[in-house]
Write an enzyme that holds these catalytic residues in place. Structure first.
Site, PDB file in Angstrom:
ATOM      1  N   ASN A  12       0.869  -1.178   0.000  1.00  0.00           N
ATOM      2  CA  ASN A  12       0.000   0.000   0.000  1.00  0.00           C
ATOM      3  C   ASN A  12       0.907   1.231   0.000  1.00  0.00           C
ATOM      4  O   ASN A  12       1.494   1.563   1.028  1.00  0.00           O
ATOM      5  CB  ASN A  12      -0.891  -0.045   1.254  1.00  0.00           C
ATOM      6  CG  ASN A  12      -1.702   1.216   1.448  1.00  0.00           C
ATOM      7  OD1 ASN A  12      -1.773   2.070   0.570  1.00  0.00           O
ATOM      8  ND2 ASN A  12      -2.323   1.348   2.619  1.00  0.00           N
ATOM      9  N   LYS A  14       0.075   4.226  -0.256  1.00  0.00           N
ATOM     10  CA  LYS A  14      -0.593   5.391   0.331  1.00  0.00           C
ATOM     11  C   LYS A  14      -0.366   6.610  -0.581  1.00  0.00           C
ATOM     12  O   LYS A  14      -0.307   6.455  -1.784  1.00  0.00           O
ATOM     13  CB  LYS A  14      -0.097   5.621   1.764  1.00  0.00           C
ATOM     14  CG  LYS A  14      -0.210   4.330   2.598  1.00  0.00           C
ATOM     15  CD  LYS A  14      -0.020   4.539   4.058  1.00  0.00           C
ATOM     16  CE  LYS A  14      -0.182   3.190   4.769  1.00  0.00           C
ATOM     17  NZ  LYS A  14      -0.083   3.301   6.212  1.00  0.00           N
ATOM     18  N   HIS A  99      -9.533   1.184   5.014  1.00  0.00           N
ATOM     19  CA  HIS A  99      -8.247   1.355   5.710  1.00  0.00           C
ATOM     20  C   HIS A  99      -8.455   2.307   6.890  1.00  0.00           C
ATOM     21  O   HIS A  99      -9.251   3.241   6.802  1.00  0.00           O
ATOM     22  CB  HIS A  99      -7.202   1.909   4.737  1.00  0.00           C
ATOM     23  CG  HIS A  99      -5.822   1.898   5.321  1.00  0.00           C
ATOM     24  ND1 HIS A  99      -5.393   2.850   6.216  1.00  0.00           N
ATOM     25  CD2 HIS A  99      -4.792   1.024   5.172  1.00  0.00           C
ATOM     26  CE1 HIS A  99      -4.146   2.563   6.583  1.00  0.00           C
ATOM     27  NE2 HIS A  99      -3.768   1.459   5.963  1.00  0.00           N
ATOM     28  N   GLU A 101      -6.817   4.683   7.928  1.00  0.00           N
ATOM     29  CA  GLU A 101      -6.589   6.092   7.611  1.00  0.00           C
ATOM     30  C   GLU A 101      -7.816   6.703   6.927  1.00  0.00           C
ATOM     31  O   GLU A 101      -8.116   7.876   7.112  1.00  0.00           O
ATOM     32  CB  GLU A 101      -5.318   6.236   6.753  1.00  0.00           C
ATOM     33  CG  GLU A 101      -4.068   6.020   7.613  1.00  0.00           C
ATOM     34  CD  GLU A 101      -2.866   5.455   6.885  1.00  0.00           C
ATOM     35  OE1 GLU A 101      -2.830   5.476   5.642  1.00  0.00           O
ATOM     36  OE2 GLU A 101      -1.946   4.973   7.581  1.00  0.00           O
ATOM     37  N   GLU A 169      -5.362  -4.933  10.739  1.00  0.00           N
ATOM     38  CA  GLU A 169      -4.311  -3.939  10.929  1.00  0.00           C
ATOM     39  C   GLU A 169      -4.562  -3.164  12.216  1.00  0.00           C
ATOM     40  O   GLU A 169      -5.351  -2.204  12.217  1.00  0.00           O
ATOM     41  CB  GLU A 169      -4.302  -2.943   9.761  1.00  0.00           C
ATOM     42  CG  GLU A 169      -4.024  -3.562   8.417  1.00  0.00           C
ATOM     43  CD  GLU A 169      -3.461  -2.528   7.444  1.00  0.00           C
ATOM     44  OE1 GLU A 169      -2.346  -2.735   6.970  1.00  0.00           O
ATOM     45  OE2 GLU A 169      -4.133  -1.522   7.198  1.00  0.00           O
ATOM     46  N   GLY A 175       2.701   2.164  10.758  1.00  0.00           N
ATOM     47  CA  GLY A 175       3.708   3.208  10.605  1.00  0.00           C
ATOM     48  C   GLY A 175       4.467   3.543  11.879  1.00  0.00           C
ATOM     49  O   GLY A 175       5.164   4.551  11.943  1.00  0.00           O
ATOM     50  N   SER A 214       3.412  -2.229  10.368  1.00  0.00           N
ATOM     51  CA  SER A 214       4.858  -2.354  10.611  1.00  0.00           C
ATOM     52  C   SER A 214       5.428  -3.720  10.250  1.00  0.00           C
ATOM     53  O   SER A 214       6.330  -4.225  10.921  1.00  0.00           O
ATOM     54  CB  SER A 214       5.186  -1.986  12.066  1.00  0.00           C
ATOM     55  OG  SER A 214       4.883  -0.622  12.297  1.00  0.00           O
TER      56      SER A 214
HETATM   57  P1  PGA Z   1       2.839   0.194   7.602  1.00  0.00           P
HETATM   58  O1  PGA Z   1       1.374   0.419   7.029  1.00  0.00           O
HETATM   59  O2  PGA Z   1       3.367  -1.097   7.010  1.00  0.00           O
HETATM   60  O3  PGA Z   1       3.626   1.379   7.138  1.00  0.00           O
HETATM   61  O4  PGA Z   1       2.738   0.105   9.085  1.00  0.00           O
HETATM   62  C1  PGA Z   1       0.509  -0.651   6.844  1.00  0.00           C
HETATM   63  C2  PGA Z   1      -0.801  -0.166   6.279  1.00  0.00           C
HETATM   64  O5  PGA Z   1      -1.274   0.907   6.680  1.00  0.00           O
HETATM   65  O6  PGA Z   1      -1.410  -0.836   5.425  1.00  0.00           O
END
Ligand code: PGA
Length: 251
Positions: A12, A14, A99, A101, A169, A175, A214
């Site tokens: 992803n 983003k 997601h 976010e 997640e 992140g 992560s």
């Molecule tokens: P990350 O994000 O691997 O940077 O923690 C995962 C995600 O949001 O899908």
């Protein structure tokens, strides 16, 4: 990992990447085609502006493309939004919906996420439906109930007849470099599996459950080996071909 389910690793990107990122995609494609054949299905979800280019360039090396969100409607007066059919037209085979976010930045509810997943299925895409608890919810012992209720509300009935993917997640792991323990991941994935089987019977046994948050070269091997972890959704570490390839190879 459940052996009957072929694993899937999705990147992803983003809101990262302009045309220069196609060099990184090519580097990944080269690694995938020169090294040992990957045991996982590989998907890259770039920003919408890059989707057609990623789909075209990835095709030669088996990398599939996905969107990061879609609108629930097929068309209409929704400035700035993208319909699932448009993603499919640009070459996508997958789309991430719900997601954390999107849930946080755009206030998306389970009902809206379910409608997006239905639209994705209607357009011939495979939705990657995200669920996960916040740190406060985990600390107060609500992780299981929050995820169960997101799952019940976000996964459409059509998952009984069509391919959908669930991504667990934990919001606090995204992140941050922090991850749940393998035991916590195992317990959450087992409870998601039970819920899918209760609702969809045998079909629930084969719905992929990805872990995200992560996931990195350093922890991929052990996390991807946890029971009922059928692959991963990778944010930051998917931006560098070498790191993403290491995670793919950890399957
Ligand atoms: P990350 O994000 O691997 O940077 O923690 C995962 C995600 O949001 O899908």
């Amino acid at each position: 990992m459940t052996t009957t389910i072929s694993p899937l690793i999705a990147g992803n990107w983003k809101m990262n990447g302009t045309r220069g990122a196609l060099d990184e995609l090519q580097a990944l494609a080269d690694m995938l085609t020169t090294g040992e054949a990957p045991r996982a299905i590989v998907v890259v979800c770039p920003p919408a502006t890059m989707l057609a280019a990623v789909a075209r360039q990835g095709a030669t090396s088996g990398i599939q493309a996905g969107g990061q969100d879609c609108h629930a409607a097929a068309s209409g007066a929704h400035t700035g939004d993208i319909a699932a059919g448009m993603l499919a037209d640009a070459g996508a085979q997958y789309v991430i919906v719900g997601h954390s976010e999107r849930r946080a930045d755009h206030g998306e509810t389970d009902d809206q996420v379910r409608a997006k997943a239905e639209a994705a299925i209607g357009a011939g895409l495979k939705p990657i439906i995200c669920v996960g608890e916040t740190e406060a919810q985990r600390d107060s012992g609500q992780a299981d109930s929050v995820v169960a209720s997101q799952l019940a509300g976000s996964v459409p009935d059509a998952a009984g007849q069509h391919e959908v993917i669930v991504a667990y997640e934990p919001v606090w792991a995204i992140g941050t470099g922090r991850t749940p323990t393998n035991d916590d991941i195992a317990s959450m994935h087992a409870s998601i599996r039970r819920q899918l089987v209760d609702r969809f019977g045998d079909k629930g046994q084969v719905i992929r459950i990805l872990y995200g948050g992560s996931l990195k070269p350093q922890n991929a091997r052990e996390i991807l080996a946890v029971e009922h972890v059928n692959g991963g959704l990778v944010g930051g570490a998917s931006l560098l071909a070498k790191d993403f390839y290491t995670i793919i190879s950890a399957v």
